[in-house]
Write a protein that holds these residues in place. Structure first.
Motif, PDB file in Angstrom:
ATOM      1  N   TYR A  30      38.363  45.921  49.612  1.00 13.68           N
ATOM      2  CA  TYR A  30      38.333  44.665  49.986  1.00 13.68           C
ATOM      3  C   TYR A  30      37.718  43.621  48.845  1.00 13.68           C
ATOM      4  CZ  TYR A  30      36.983  40.382  52.408  1.00 13.68           C
ATOM      5  OH  TYR A  30      36.705  38.919  52.819  1.00 13.68           O
ATOM      6  N   THR A  34      39.712  40.587  46.944  1.00 13.17           N
ATOM      7  CA  THR A  34      39.091  39.128  46.908  1.00 13.17           C
ATOM      8  C   THR A  34      38.361  38.723  45.877  1.00 13.17           C
ATOM      9  OG1 THR A  34      37.386  39.784  48.491  1.00 13.17           O
ATOM     10  CG2 THR A  34      39.447  38.986  49.449  1.00 13.17           C
ATOM     11  N   ARG A  35      38.100  39.424  44.725  1.00 11.93           N
ATOM     12  CA  ARG A  35      37.132  39.461  43.341  1.00 11.93           C
ATOM     13  C   ARG A  35      37.053  37.958  43.147  1.00 11.93           C
ATOM     14  NH1 ARG A  35      37.975  42.379  37.817  1.00 11.93           N
ATOM     15  NH2 ARG A  35      36.128  41.513  36.841  1.00 11.93           N
ATOM     16  N   ASP A  36      38.013  37.269  42.798  1.00 10.26           N
ATOM     17  CA  ASP A  36      37.769  35.961  42.392  1.00 10.26           C
ATOM     18  C   ASP A  36      36.703  34.939  43.189  1.00 10.26           C
ATOM     19  OD1 ASP A  36      39.367  36.685  40.309  1.00 10.26           O
ATOM     20  OD2 ASP A  36      41.349  35.945  41.319  1.00 10.26           O
ATOM     21  N   ARG A  37      36.893  35.524  44.442  1.00 10.76           N
ATOM     22  CA  ARG A  37      35.993  34.683  45.490  1.00 10.76           C
ATOM     23  C   ARG A  37      34.299  34.646  45.052  1.00 10.76           C
ATOM     24  NH1 ARG A  37      38.241  35.816  51.490  1.00 10.76           N
ATOM     25  NH2 ARG A  37      40.486  35.804  51.068  1.00 10.76           N
ATOM     26  N   TRP A  38      34.226  35.721  44.677  1.00 10.70           N
ATOM     27  CA  TRP A  38      33.013  36.017  44.288  1.00 10.70           C
ATOM     28  C   TRP A  38      32.244  35.996  43.329  1.00 10.70           C
ATOM     29  CZ3 TRP A  38      32.370  36.349  49.475  1.00 10.70           C
ATOM     30  CH2 TRP A  38      33.072  37.013  50.233  1.00 10.70           C
ATOM     31  N   TRP A  63      27.438  42.795  44.869  1.00 11.63           N
ATOM     32  CA  TRP A  63      28.047  42.129  46.208  1.00 11.63           C
ATOM     33  C   TRP A  63      28.049  42.747  47.541  1.00 11.63           C
ATOM     34  CZ3 TRP A  63      32.348  43.824  49.133  1.00 11.63           C
ATOM     35  CH2 TRP A  63      32.757  42.918  49.785  1.00 11.63           C
TER      36      TRP A  63
END
Length: 293
Positions: A30, A34-38, A63
Motif C-alpha cells: 500500500y 501511494t508513496r508520493d502522498r507521504w 510511515w
C-alpha cells in the motif's frame, strides 16, 4: 525457560512471521502504491541510502509506525519514557540471546529498537524535541547495543564467534564516535553501510529466522550451529569497522580540504579511492607521472 524450550522451534519463527509479515507486506504494498502522498521524514532525508538498507524501506518503516507514535502521545508518555522502555526490551533480548533462544531475542530486539522511532515521533508531535532528550536517546542506544553484544558474547563465550562479536562491538562504538567527533569539529558525517538501523535489521532478522533454519538443518546436521546469527555477526563485525574507517577518512578529508587546500594528503587520496571518478583521476595522474618519468 523450560516451557519456552518445549515449544516447537519452527513456530517461534513461523508463527509470528506468518501473521506479522502478512500485515507488513500488505502495508508495504500500500505504501509503495501511494508513496508520493507521504512526506519523507527528516530522519530519512538526513540519512543517505546505504548498500544494506534502502531509503524507501526506511521511509516505509517510519510511515508504518507513525500511528503507534501518535497512540503513545495520546497516552501521555514522554519521549524519554519510550527511550527507556526500548532499553528494557534490549535487556530482556540480551537474556534470551545469552540462553540461545534466538527467535525470541530477535523479536524483542526489533520491537525494542522500534521505540527509537516512537520517542522521536512523540517528541516532534508534542513539541518536546530537546537536546537533552536527543543526548539521552543516543546514550541509551549505545547501552542497548552494548548489552545485546554482551548477551551474545555470553552464549558464544567458548567459540571463535566471540572475536567477531568483540570486533562488532568496537566497530559499532567507533561508528557512533566518528559521527559524534566529526560533528564536534564541524563535519556532519552520516555516511557508511553498517549504521545502527542496518545492524538491527540484519541481526534481528537473522535471529527471527534462526530457529526455523536450525530445525531444517537438523535433518542433515545432528547439532547445527546458529548459522544465520553467525553470518550476521561476522558481517556486522567486519562492516562496522569498515564504516568507521570510512567515516574517519571522510572527516579527515573534509578537514584537510578546509585547512590544507591544494595539498595532496593521505586522507584526500584515500577519499578519492572511494568513488569511481576519484579512482579514474588518480589512475590518470599515475599514468602521467609514469610517462613523465
Amino acid at each position: 525457560m523450560n516451557f519456552l524450550r518445549s515449544i516447537d522451534p519452527v513456530w517461534i519463527s513461523l508463527g509470528p512471521i506468518l501473521v506479522i509479515n502478512l500485515i507488513l507486506l500488505t502495508s508495504l504494498l500500500y505504501f509503495l502504491a501511494t508513496r508520493d502522498r507521504w512526506p519523507v521524514p527528516s530522519e530519512v532525508k538526513t540519512r543517505p541510502n546505504s548498500k544494506f538498507l534502502s531509503g524507501v524501506l526506511k521511509h516505509w518503516w517510519y510511515w508504518n509506525n507513525e500511528p503507534i507514535g501518535k497512540f503513545f502521545m495520546r497516552l501521555g508518555w514522554t519521549p524519554n519514557t519510550l527511550t527507556f522502555l526500548g532499553f528494557l526490551f534490549s535487556i530482556v533480548a540480551a537474556f534470551f540471546y545469552g540462553n540461545g533462544l534466538f527467535g525470541y531475542a530477535g523479536w524483542l530486539m526489533l520491537f525494542g529498537s522500534t521505540f527509537d522511532l516512537f520517542d522521536g515521533q512523540v517528541a516532534r508531535l508534542t513539541g518536546k524535541v530537546s537536546r537533552s532528550g536527543a543526548f539521552f536517546d543516543s546514550v541509551m542506544d549505545r547501552f542497548s547495543e552494548g548489552i545485546i553484544f554482551l548477551g551474545l558474547s555470553f552464549y558464544f563465550r567458548d567459540s571463535w564467534i566471540l572475536f567477531f562479536l568483540l570486533l562488532g562491538l568496537i566497530g559499532s562504538m567507533a561508528v557512533s564516535y566518528t559521527r559524534a567527533r566529526g560533528e564536534a569539529v564541524g563535519v556532519d558525517v552520516k555516511k557508511g553501510s553498517m549504521q545502527r538501523p542496518e545492524r538491527i535489521v540484519y541481526l534481528g532478522c537473522a535471529s527471527i529466522f534462526e530457529p526455523m533454519t536450525t530445525y531444517g538443518l537438523n535433518f542433515i546436521w545432528p547439532v547445527p550451529p546458529p548459522v544465520l546469527v553467525i553470518a550476521a555477526i561476522v558481517l556486522i563485525g567486519v562492516m562496522t569497522n569498515v564504516t568507521a574507517v570510512y567515516r574517519m577518512i571522510y572527516v579527515m578529508n573534509e578537514l584537510d580540504n578546509r585547512e590544507k587546500a591544494g595539498i595532496e594528503t593521505l586522507p584526500k587520496m584515500l577519499s578519492r579511492l572511494t568513488t569511481p571518478e576519484g579512482r579514474e583521476k588518480l589512475r590518470s595522474e599515475w599514468k602521467q607521472k609514469k610517462l613523465g618519468s
